[in-house]
Scaffold this motif. Structure first.
Motif, PDB file in Angstrom:
ATOM      1  N   GLN A   1       0.845  -1.140  -0.024  1.00 35.83           N
ATOM      2  CA  GLN A   1      -0.012  -0.207   0.037  1.00 35.83           C
ATOM      3  C   GLN A   1       0.946   1.277   0.013  1.00 35.83           C
ATOM      4  O   GLN A   1       0.818   2.182  -0.741  1.00 35.83           O
ATOM      5  N   LEU A   2       1.796   1.211   0.671  1.00 40.95           N
ATOM      6  CA  LEU A   2       2.734   2.451   0.754  1.00 40.95           C
ATOM      7  C   LEU A   2       3.766   2.446  -0.530  1.00 40.95           C
ATOM      8  O   LEU A   2       3.746   3.568  -0.946  1.00 40.95           O
ATOM      9  N   THR A   3       3.982   1.285  -1.190  1.00 43.31           N
ATOM     10  CA  THR A   3       4.697   1.553  -2.438  1.00 43.31           C
ATOM     11  C   THR A   3       3.884   2.136  -3.429  1.00 43.31           C
ATOM     12  O   THR A   3       4.241   2.875  -4.172  1.00 43.31           O
ATOM     13  N   ALA A   4       2.577   1.508  -3.625  1.00 39.05           N
ATOM     14  CA  ALA A   4       1.596   2.316  -4.617  1.00 39.05           C
ATOM     15  C   ALA A   4       1.441   3.749  -4.253  1.00 39.05           C
ATOM     16  O   ALA A   4       1.221   4.629  -5.320  1.00 39.05           O
ATOM     17  N   ASN A   5       1.298   4.251  -3.167  1.00 41.74           N
ATOM     18  CA  ASN A   5       0.707   5.652  -3.005  1.00 41.74           C
ATOM     19  C   ASN A   5       2.032   6.306  -3.060  1.00 41.74           C
ATOM     20  O   ASN A   5       1.835   7.483  -3.888  1.00 41.74           O
TER      21      ASN A   5
ATOM     22  N   ILE B   1      -6.130   3.926  -4.801  1.00 38.69           N
ATOM     23  CA  ILE B   1      -5.071   4.698  -4.220  1.00 38.69           C
ATOM     24  C   ILE B   1      -5.434   6.036  -3.244  1.00 38.69           C
ATOM     25  O   ILE B   1      -5.990   6.739  -3.397  1.00 38.69           O
ATOM     26  N   PHE B   2      -4.772   5.506  -2.052  1.00 34.40           N
ATOM     27  CA  PHE B   2      -5.620   6.480  -1.023  1.00 34.40           C
ATOM     28  C   PHE B   2      -5.057   8.045  -1.112  1.00 34.40           C
ATOM     29  O   PHE B   2      -6.075   8.834  -0.972  1.00 34.40           O
TER      30      PHE B   2
ATOM     31  N   PRO C   1      -6.105  13.506  -0.652  1.00 30.72           N
ATOM     32  CA  PRO C   1      -4.722  14.131  -0.887  1.00 30.72           C
ATOM     33  C   PRO C   1      -4.554  15.232   0.117  1.00 30.72           C
ATOM     34  O   PRO C   1      -3.137  15.340   0.360  1.00 30.72           O
ATOM     35  N   ASP C   2      -5.519  15.522   0.897  1.00 26.42           N
ATOM     36  CA  ASP C   2      -5.000  16.357   1.964  1.00 26.42           C
ATOM     37  C   ASP C   2      -5.183  15.787   3.551  1.00 26.42           C
ATOM     38  O   ASP C   2      -5.168  16.204   4.622  1.00 26.42           O
ATOM     39  N   HIS C   3      -5.407  14.389   3.592  1.00 23.26           N
ATOM     40  CA  HIS C   3      -5.404  13.657   4.796  1.00 23.26           C
ATOM     41  C   HIS C   3      -3.793  13.645   5.337  1.00 23.26           C
ATOM     42  O   HIS C   3      -2.680  13.788   4.399  1.00 23.26           O
TER      43      HIS C   3
ATOM     44  N   TYR D   1      -2.267   4.415  12.944  1.00 20.27           N
ATOM     45  CA  TYR D   1      -3.240   3.673  12.371  1.00 20.27           C
ATOM     46  C   TYR D   1      -4.497   4.660  12.142  1.00 20.27           C
ATOM     47  O   TYR D   1      -4.916   5.416  12.846  1.00 20.27           O
ATOM     48  N   ASP D   2      -5.070   4.318  10.944  1.00 20.28           N
ATOM     49  CA  ASP D   2      -6.087   5.106  10.454  1.00 20.28           C
ATOM     50  C   ASP D   2      -7.180   4.240   9.914  1.00 20.28           C
ATOM     51  O   ASP D   2      -6.971   3.322   8.803  1.00 20.28           O
ATOM     52  N   GLU D   3      -8.357   4.190  10.647  1.00 17.93           N
ATOM     53  CA  GLU D   3      -9.401   3.193  10.028  1.00 17.93           C
ATOM     54  C   GLU D   3      -9.770   3.300   8.352  1.00 17.93           C
ATOM     55  O   GLU D   3     -10.045   2.452   7.715  1.00 17.93           O
ATOM     56  N   LEU D   4      -9.662   4.665   7.930  1.00 16.52           N
ATOM     57  CA  LEU D   4      -9.995   5.027   6.545  1.00 16.52           C
ATOM     58  C   LEU D   4      -8.980   4.228   5.838  1.00 16.52           C
ATOM     59  O   LEU D   4      -9.333   3.559   4.813  1.00 16.52           O
ATOM     60  N   LEU D   5      -7.998   4.260   6.170  1.00 14.69           N
ATOM     61  CA  LEU D   5      -6.790   3.808   5.283  1.00 14.69           C
ATOM     62  C   LEU D   5      -6.697   2.366   5.246  1.00 14.69           C
ATOM     63  O   LEU D   5      -6.598   1.294   4.347  1.00 14.69           O
TER      64      LEU D   5
END
Length: 254
Positions: free
Chosen positions: A18-22, A231-232, A237-239, A210-214
């Motif tokens: 997930q981090l790589t893709a973002n 892609i989160f 983008p402003d999270h 930790y974020d429930e949305l992610l």
């Protein structure tokens, strides 16, 4: 100067893909040309995160290494799947191993990275590695300019990350940085960052809460109809986590 960045973890489930893709999407949105090699062969998820449909991938990097296709045939253009106009370009290059064995000349792997960079005119090559310290994961790490180690605050991660650092040093990787992911809300992020840096004597680029949305995005990647990206940073983008990842991307390419 193009950079090869491996994103690695001691165990699966740290949020590495997930981090790589973002991070790749952030870089492409900023105008850079990026390719991701998905070598997490036991749990490849990059294509699902980008909503790449079944059948879109016809060749892997291995096909090139085995002489079955040209290097350009291994790269899939991900821009059409991203619900956001990108100034740059992002590609996916799958990398499969057979029963976790490597049956080609390992020196060709380094050559293939350079050829990918030159052929696609890349600014950054990101490698989403196979977790752990198995032999299949080591060549991708060894040929990296920078290694990003992703960990959570679990005993297995804390012990295993030290093992990965020791092995990476033996492989000659001098530039290693850390990302602490999915930190429980009752922890102080700054204190976590300082403690992890003290333990491993390596910089922590981000301490991510930790974020429930992610977390919902991670789960959704398994349930997508695979027709659009998940892609989160595109959707939020402003999270605060998106802003932290933007800083990570900038630091890795500075």
């Amino acid at each position: 100067m193009p950079k090869i960045v491996s994103i690695h973890s001691f165990r699966p489930g740290t949020g590495k893909s997930q981090l790589t893709a973002n991070i790749a999407t952030i870089l492409a949105a900023a105008g850079q040309r990026v390719a991701i090699i998905d070598s997490d062969v036991h749990s490849p998820s990059i294509q699902w995160l980008f909503g790449l449909p079944e059948g879109a991938i016809t060749h892997s990097l291995n096909d090139f290494l085995w002489g079955k296709c040209g290097i350009e045939s291994t790269a899939v253009n991900l821009n059409p799947t991203v619900r956001h106009p990108l100034k740059g370009q992002v590609y996916l290059v799958p990398f499969a191993t057979r029963n976790s064995t490597i049956d080609y000349d390992i020196s060709l792997l380094s050559d293939s990275f350079e050829l990918l960079i030159n052929t696609l005119r890349l600014d950054v090559l990101l490698i989403d590695t196979q977790p752990g310290v198995q032999f299949a994961a080591l060549p991708s790490i060894a040929f990296s300019d920078i290694q990003v180690l992703v960990l959570q605050l679990r005993e297995q991660d804390l012990q295993g990350t030290g093992v990965v650092i020791d092995i990476s040093e033996q492989l000659g990787i001098s530039e290693m940085v850390l990302i602490v992911n999915q930190i429980p809300e009752h922890y102080n992020l700054r204190e976590v960052q300082q403690k992890i840096e003290q333990i491993y004597q390596r910089p922590v680029l981000a301490a991510l809460p930790y974020d429930e949305l992610l977390a919902d995005y991670n789960q959704a990647s398994l349930l997508l109809e695979r027709t659009s990206s998940n892609i989160f940073v595109v959707e939020h983008p402003d999270h605060p986590i998106s802003l932290l990842l933007t800083n990570v991307a900038a630091t890795l390419t500075a």
